[in-house]
Design a protein around this motif. Structure first.
Motif, short mmCIF file in Angstrom:
data_model
loop_
_atom_site.label_atom_id
_atom_site.label_comp_id
_atom_site.label_asym_id
_atom_site.label_seq_id
_atom_site.Cartn_x
_atom_site.Cartn_y
_atom_site.Cartn_z
N LEU A 7 2.07 -10.51 10.37
CA LEU A 7 2.71 -11.64 9.68
C LEU A 7 1.99 -11.97 8.38
CD1 LEU A 7 3.65 -14.05 12.60
CD2 LEU A 7 5.18 -12.69 11.17
N GLY A 8 0.66 -11.89 8.40
CA GLY A 8 -0.11 -12.13 7.18
C GLY A 8 0.23 -11.12 6.09
N GLN A 9 0.37 -9.86 6.47
CA GLN A 9 0.73 -8.82 5.51
C GLN A 9 2.13 -9.04 4.97
OE1 GLN A 9 -1.49 -6.72 4.46
NE2 GLN A 9 -3.00 -7.23 6.00
N VAL A 10 3.05 -9.42 5.85
CA VAL A 10 4.44 -9.65 5.43
C VAL A 10 4.52 -10.83 4.47
CG1 VAL A 10 6.72 -10.37 6.25
CG2 VAL A 10 5.48 -8.57 7.45
N VAL A 11 3.85 -11.93 4.81
CA VAL A 11 3.89 -13.11 3.95
C VAL A 11 3.23 -12.82 2.61
CG1 VAL A 11 3.00 -15.46 3.68
CG2 VAL A 11 4.05 -14.77 5.83
N GLY A 12 2.03 -12.23 2.65
CA GLY A 12 1.33 -11.91 1.41
C GLY A 12 2.11 -10.95 0.54
N GLY A 13 2.69 -9.93 1.16
CA GLY A 13 3.48 -8.96 0.40
C GLY A 13 4.75 -9.55 -0.16
N VAL B 154 1.70 -5.27 -2.73
CA VAL B 154 0.37 -4.72 -2.45
C VAL B 154 -0.71 -5.66 -2.99
CG1 VAL B 154 -1.21 -2.81 -2.93
CG2 VAL B 154 1.15 -2.33 -2.32
N GLY B 155 -0.52 -6.15 -4.21
CA GLY B 155 -1.50 -7.08 -4.79
C GLY B 155 -1.61 -8.36 -3.98
N GLY B 156 -0.47 -8.92 -3.60
CA GLY B 156 -0.47 -10.15 -2.81
C GLY B 156 -1.08 -9.96 -1.43
N GLY B 157 -0.76 -8.85 -0.80
CA GLY B 157 -1.32 -8.57 0.53
C GLY B 157 -2.82 -8.38 0.47
N GLN C 75 2.91 -4.04 3.24
CA GLN C 75 2.86 -4.78 1.99
C GLN C 75 3.90 -4.28 0.99
OE1 GLN C 75 -1.22 -4.16 0.93
NE2 GLN C 75 -1.98 -5.60 2.47
N LEU C 76 4.06 -2.97 0.88
CA LEU C 76 5.07 -2.41 -0.02
C LEU C 76 6.47 -2.85 0.35
CD1 LEU C 76 3.85 1.26 -0.56
CD2 LEU C 76 4.25 -0.43 -2.34
N ILE C 77 6.81 -2.71 1.62
CA ILE C 77 8.16 -3.07 2.07
C ILE C 77 8.40 -4.57 1.89
CG2 ILE C 77 9.67 -3.23 4.10
CD1 ILE C 77 8.39 -0.56 5.03
N SER C 78 7.41 -5.38 2.27
CA SER C 78 7.54 -6.83 2.12
C SER C 78 7.67 -7.22 0.65
CB SER C 78 6.35 -7.55 2.73
OG SER C 78 6.25 -7.26 4.10
N GLY C 79 6.90 -6.55 -0.19
CA GLY C 79 6.97 -6.83 -1.63
C GLY C 79 8.31 -6.46 -2.22
N VAL C 80 8.85 -5.33 -1.82
CA VAL C 80 10.17 -4.91 -2.30
C VAL C 80 11.23 -5.93 -1.87
CG1 VAL C 80 11.99 -3.17 -2.01
CG2 VAL C 80 9.65 -2.46 -2.49
N VAL C 81 11.16 -6.35 -0.62
CA VAL C 81 12.11 -7.36 -0.13
C VAL C 81 11.93 -8.67 -0.90
CG1 VAL C 81 12.73 -8.77 1.87
CG2 VAL C 81 12.35 -6.33 2.16
N GLY C 82 10.67 -9.10 -1.07
CA GLY C 82 10.41 -10.34 -1.79
C GLY C 82 10.86 -10.27 -3.24
N GLY C 83 10.60 -9.16 -3.90
CA GLY C 83 11.01 -8.99 -5.30
C GLY C 83 12.51 -9.00 -5.46
N ASN C 84 13.21 -8.30 -4.58
CA ASN C 84 14.67 -8.27 -4.67
C ASN C 84 15.29 -9.60 -4.26
OD1 ASN C 84 15.69 -5.57 -5.59
ND2 ASN C 84 14.23 -4.93 -4.05
N ALA C 85 14.66 -10.28 -3.30
CA ALA C 85 15.16 -11.60 -2.91
C ALA C 85 15.00 -12.60 -4.05
CB ALA C 85 14.42 -12.09 -1.66
N ALA C 86 13.86 -12.54 -4.74
CA ALA C 86 13.64 -13.43 -5.88
C ALA C 86 14.65 -13.14 -6.98
CB ALA C 86 12.21 -13.28 -6.41
N GLY C 87 14.88 -11.86 -7.25
CA GLY C 87 15.86 -11.49 -8.28
C GLY C 87 17.27 -11.92 -7.93
N ALA C 88 17.62 -11.85 -6.64
CA ALA C 88 18.96 -12.25 -6.21
C ALA C 88 19.11 -13.77 -6.19
CB ALA C 88 19.25 -11.69 -4.82
#
Length: 109
Positions: A72-78, A44-47, A10-23
């Motif tokens: 996959l659920g953890q990755v998508v949620g994160g 973490v919250g999303g997961g 969840q942490l790794i997916s969230g970091v990727v998602g956050g940086n992707a959104a920012g980019a």
């Protein structure tokens, strides 16, 4: 899978998602550190939220084996949680510190 493994995914997916959104959304960019922090918390919250909404993900994760559906659920949620919290953080930054309140509500703190 163990709880710690879920949190790491969840942490790794969230970091990727956050940086992707920012980019992708330059107007919502919080900078590298801001995107990373908001993404990690949102991940973490999303997961955790996704596990609560879809119990099959939580039960598969608790089964002890490697389950691709659970991962996959953890990755998508994160990833989605990280992206959403990054955008919320930007909106709060623009409106007198609402970001801290939004982060605390979303992260369950």
């Amino acid at each position: 899978m163990d709880t710690i493994v879920n949190l790491i995914i969840q942490l790794i997916s969230g970091v990727v998602g956050g940086n992707a959104a920012g980019a992708a959304l330059k107007d919502y960019n919080l900078g590298n550190l801001g995107n990373t922090i908001a993404g990690a918390i949102g991940g973490v919250g999303g997961g955790q939220l996704l596990q609560a909404i879809i119990p099959a993900i939580a039960s598969a994760a608790a089964g002890g084996g490697v389950d691709i559906g659970s991962i996959l659920g953890q990755v998508v949620g994160g990833g989605v949680g990280g992206a959403i919290l990054t955008v919320i953080g930007w909106a709060g930054e623009e409106h007198d510190g609402l970001a801290a309140g939004a982060i605390m509500v979303f992260a369950g703190g």
